[in-house]
Design an enzyme around this catalytic site. Structure first.
Site, mmCIF file in Angstrom:
data_model
loop_
_atom_site.group_PDB
_atom_site.id
_atom_site.type_symbol
_atom_site.label_atom_id
_atom_site.label_comp_id
_atom_site.label_asym_id
_atom_site.label_seq_id
_atom_site.Cartn_x
_atom_site.Cartn_y
_atom_site.Cartn_z
ATOM 1 N N LEU A 25 0.842 -1.187 0.000
ATOM 2 C CA LEU A 25 0.000 0.000 0.000
ATOM 3 C C LEU A 25 0.882 1.243 0.000
ATOM 4 O O LEU A 25 2.087 1.177 0.266
ATOM 5 C CB LEU A 25 -0.922 -0.018 1.216
ATOM 6 C CG LEU A 25 -1.883 -1.216 1.272
ATOM 7 C CD1 LEU A 25 -2.512 -1.329 2.651
ATOM 8 C CD2 LEU A 25 -2.943 -1.097 0.193
ATOM 9 N N THR A 43 7.065 2.863 1.095
ATOM 10 C CA THR A 43 8.117 3.809 1.466
ATOM 11 C C THR A 43 7.571 4.722 2.550
ATOM 12 O O THR A 43 6.710 5.562 2.292
ATOM 13 C CB THR A 43 8.565 4.627 0.245
ATOM 14 O OG1 THR A 43 9.082 3.743 -0.747
ATOM 15 C CG2 THR A 43 9.649 5.631 0.629
ATOM 16 N N LYS A 47 16.196 3.408 1.458
ATOM 17 C CA LYS A 47 15.243 3.831 0.434
ATOM 18 C C LYS A 47 15.131 5.352 0.398
ATOM 19 O O LYS A 47 15.030 5.955 -0.685
ATOM 20 C CB LYS A 47 13.870 3.217 0.704
ATOM 21 C CG LYS A 47 12.793 3.636 -0.310
ATOM 22 C CD LYS A 47 13.121 3.207 -1.733
ATOM 23 C CE LYS A 47 12.101 3.717 -2.756
ATOM 24 N NZ LYS A 47 10.779 3.086 -2.639
ATOM 25 N N LYS A 102 6.704 13.225 -0.423
ATOM 26 C CA LYS A 102 6.756 12.396 0.781
ATOM 27 C C LYS A 102 8.153 11.831 0.993
ATOM 28 O O LYS A 102 8.694 11.854 2.113
ATOM 29 C CB LYS A 102 5.744 11.264 0.672
ATOM 30 C CG LYS A 102 5.786 10.269 1.826
ATOM 31 C CD LYS A 102 4.976 9.013 1.530
ATOM 32 C CE LYS A 102 5.656 8.130 0.505
ATOM 33 N NZ LYS A 102 5.002 6.803 0.349
#
Length: 294
Positions: free
Chosen positions: A66, A97, A174, A242
């Site tokens: 998700l 992430t 990441k 984000k």
């Protein structure tokens, strides 16, 4: 490896091809999606569709693809929630992430609420839709040794998982990845603007960059979109906001400032405010062209 019972939450642009590769690897896949039609291609390939999160708890490994933890939260709680169904050891793999601390907070909570039966690892991925389809994703895994040892054989169906450190370490790596991707994409867009302004063939310019130190995976994946002004979405630009905020937050915790990332965040925030956030990341080319026009 032996087939595992695997649940997949979120069969979107990345999740659906990852699910296909899990099936090809022989795993027994169950899919949760908000709409049954989103899971149709995986069901056609042999997966089961399960709309009730509680029923997913019987799987060995549950992969969360998700967009963020706010989308996961409703699946966890309530009488039909995932946590209510956990009666045996189960592993939740967070491949969204998200902020590293948010993963740690989630892990502590589910450990408490399931009496230690549900463990969490973080395993965000990089490589885009093409990497998900080809099973060549870079997968950055964080967590305890035993939990990671359970996750990696399953994740190998989707790419190359590497244990980066304790819980949250995968999300840290990441964040670093996304910081480089966002800055590189903006730099490539600016390079295209210089070439265009000088009357130089943009395709030729990118070809020369690809043969020198300017080469990158971002260049390989996005140069044609810039040349063709094709901003159709293979990865929405809005998510870079984000991602860069996560990187800057991590830096702040270590009392570091990241001037390039700060400037890149301003660019991508402006892009979203201009209504371009749902387009591909390459749309930063269009945005910067408009910002620098006379």
């Amino acid at each position: 490896m032996a087939a595992e019972h695997v649940a997949l939450l979120g069969p979107g642009k990345m999740g659906a091809p990852m699910g296909q590769n899990l099936i090809k690897a022989g795993h027994l896949l169950t899919v949760w999606a908000r709409r049954p039609e989103s899971a149709a291609s995986l069901v056609d390939a042999g997966a089961s569709y399960q709309p009730v999160p509680r029923e997913l708890a019987s799987n060995d490994v549950i992969i969360d693809m998700l967009q963020d933890l706010t989308q996961l939260e409703p699946l966890l709680t309530g009488p039909d929630g995932l946590l209510a169904g956990v009666t045996e050891p189960t592993l939740l793999v967070v491949s969204s992430t998200v902020a590293p601390q948010d993963v740690r907070t989630l892990a502590a909570r589910v450990d408490r609420e399931t009496n230690g039966l549900l463990s969490v690892v973080d395993a965000p991925v990089s490589g885009g839709e093409a990497g998900a389809q080809s099973g060549t994703l870079s997968i950055m895994v964080g967590g305890d040794e035993d939990d990671v040892a359970q996750a990696i054989p399953v994740l190998q169906a989707c790419g190359t998982p590497v244990h980066c450190g304790p819980l949250g370490a995968g999300e840290v790596v990441k964040a670093c990845n996304q910081m480089v991707v966002g800055i590189t994409m903006a730099a490539l867009a600016e390079a295209a603007l210089i070439a265009e302004g000088a009357g130089v063939d943009v395709g030729l310019m990118f070809q020369m960059l690809s043969k020198g130190w300017g080469a990158s995976a971002v260049l390989n994946a996005k140069h044609r979109k810039v040349i063709d002004r094709d901003y159709s979405n293979t990865g929405a630009a809005k998510f870079m906001v984000k991602d860069l905020k996560i990187a800057l937050s991590e830096a702040a915790q270590a009392s570091r400032t990241l001037p390039l990332s700060t400037e890149a965040l301003t660019i991508y925030q402006g892009l979203v405010e201009a209504g371009l956030g749902d387009d591909d990341l390459a749309v930063v080319h269009k945005y910067l062209a408009e910002q620098t026009a006379d």
